[in-house]
Design a protein around this motif. Sequence first.
Motif, mmCIF file in Angstrom:
data_model
loop_
_atom_site.group_PDB
_atom_site.id
_atom_site.type_symbol
_atom_site.label_atom_id
_atom_site.label_comp_id
_atom_site.label_asym_id
_atom_site.label_seq_id
_atom_site.Cartn_x
_atom_site.Cartn_y
_atom_site.Cartn_z
ATOM 1 N N ASN A 261 -58.465 7.409 -132.254
ATOM 2 C CA ASN A 261 -57.644 8.541 -132.713
ATOM 3 C C ASN A 261 -58.309 9.251 -133.894
ATOM 4 O O ASN A 261 -58.290 10.469 -134.006
ATOM 5 N N GLN A 262 -58.913 8.429 -134.783
ATOM 6 C CA GLN A 262 -59.611 9.015 -135.927
ATOM 7 C C GLN A 262 -60.834 9.811 -135.497
ATOM 8 O O GLN A 262 -61.182 10.824 -136.100
ATOM 9 N N ASN A 265 -59.576 13.117 -134.420
ATOM 10 C CA ASN A 265 -59.275 13.913 -135.610
ATOM 11 C C ASN A 265 -60.548 14.394 -136.302
ATOM 12 O O ASN A 265 -60.604 15.506 -136.840
ATOM 13 N N ASP A 268 -61.912 17.300 -134.281
ATOM 14 C CA ASP A 268 -61.115 18.505 -134.514
ATOM 15 C C ASP A 268 -61.340 19.062 -135.922
ATOM 16 O O ASP A 268 -61.420 20.283 -136.124
#
Length: 444
Positions: A261-262, A265, A268
């Motif tokens: 998930n990191q 992120n 992005d």
Amino acid sequence: MVFKDFRSAIVLRGIILIVTSVAGTLFYVKGNWWALGFCGVVLTIVLLNTLYFYNAINRKLTLFFESIRNEDSSLHFPEQVKSGSLKNLHRSLNNINEVLSTIKTHSEHKEWFFRELMRHSSTGLIAVDSKGYVEIVNKTALQLFGAKLIVHIDRLKQLNKELWDTFQVLEPNQSKTVRTVVKNELHVVMVKMVKLKFQEEEFLIYSLNDIKSELEENELDSWQKLIRIMTHEIMNSITPISSISETLSGYFKKGEKITENQLVNLSDGLEVINERSKGLTHFVENYRRLSRVPKPEFREIVIEDWLESLLKLADQRVSEVKVQMSVVNHIRTKSFLGDQKLLTQVALNLIYNAIDSLTQVNKDDRTLKIKVIEKDSKLRIQFVDNGPGIPMEQIDQVFIPFFTTKEDGSGIGLSLSRQIMRLHKGQLNVRSNPGIETVFEMVV
């Protein structure tokens, strides 16, 4: 009353002369020499009296008109005389003299008032006759000349060469701004000249306004607006970059494994940083464009050919949005001097801005007119559209660098256009009546 008394006196003397002449003729025919002699004496006395009366009137009128010519208002005729006609004449001449004296006093008061007004005016004023002699000059003008007195305009050549050169090239009703140093202090002076004809004599009237403080105030205001906009744009880009980079840096703490998930992120966040960096680079590039306007290369521009090329360049954009575009040329001048490439850039920017504004209105008669007129010896190209217009609170902001109402606008088009016009010693002006008409005007 004077005329009536004067006429009565003349008629009476005329009647006496006629009666005496007729009586003398009858006495001559009858041979009555004593009576004839008496008539002769009466006739002589009346003739001498009439001549004296005429001469007295002439002397008084001559004296009166001489006093007027010499501007002497102290003349006074005695009103306590035996002759009623002379008494009324004296009274009337005295009344006329009083009226003229009042007019003269009033005129002198007005002249004094206007001279004092001119002397204390913050605008420098100097009037020069056809031979170059200074008729009037006020204190403000003398301060700008750096002199206490100036008699002939040629003296200005030694006192202030910049102003002298400006005076030589100015035409009637023209103005020019010149920078000059007076007593080690810089002044920015706007000089305007008008021609005035007074009593068969021509005068050149020069007005001089020191606009340095106004320019500095406007310049400071412009810089404050520019800095405010630049700060806003830069902070909009830097703030998210700083925030995201701080967040992403927390993912790389020692001893901690980066999760999936990191990583998403992180990807992005880097994309946002990349996007904002490009935006900031684009902003800086626009600023460089604004500060690096090329120097115009002046050549002859044929007006008809130039207007035709503008229509061709804008044709595709016009047809896409269904705008009725037309050209109206009201001048006989066939050409003018300018940099066609730079002026085309300005004209196309104004055309595209007008088209963009017309797309915001929902009506069938969307029109854009290019009008070419001549006014005050200046060529004026007007771009007139019937779009939504510019609100009054924004009309003085449209030329500020980076100010824009478009979502994808850079805010430098109009600023760049005005700068190009100033390099041509011209102007770019705007006026708007929202919902009815908006006019951008190029003054060359």
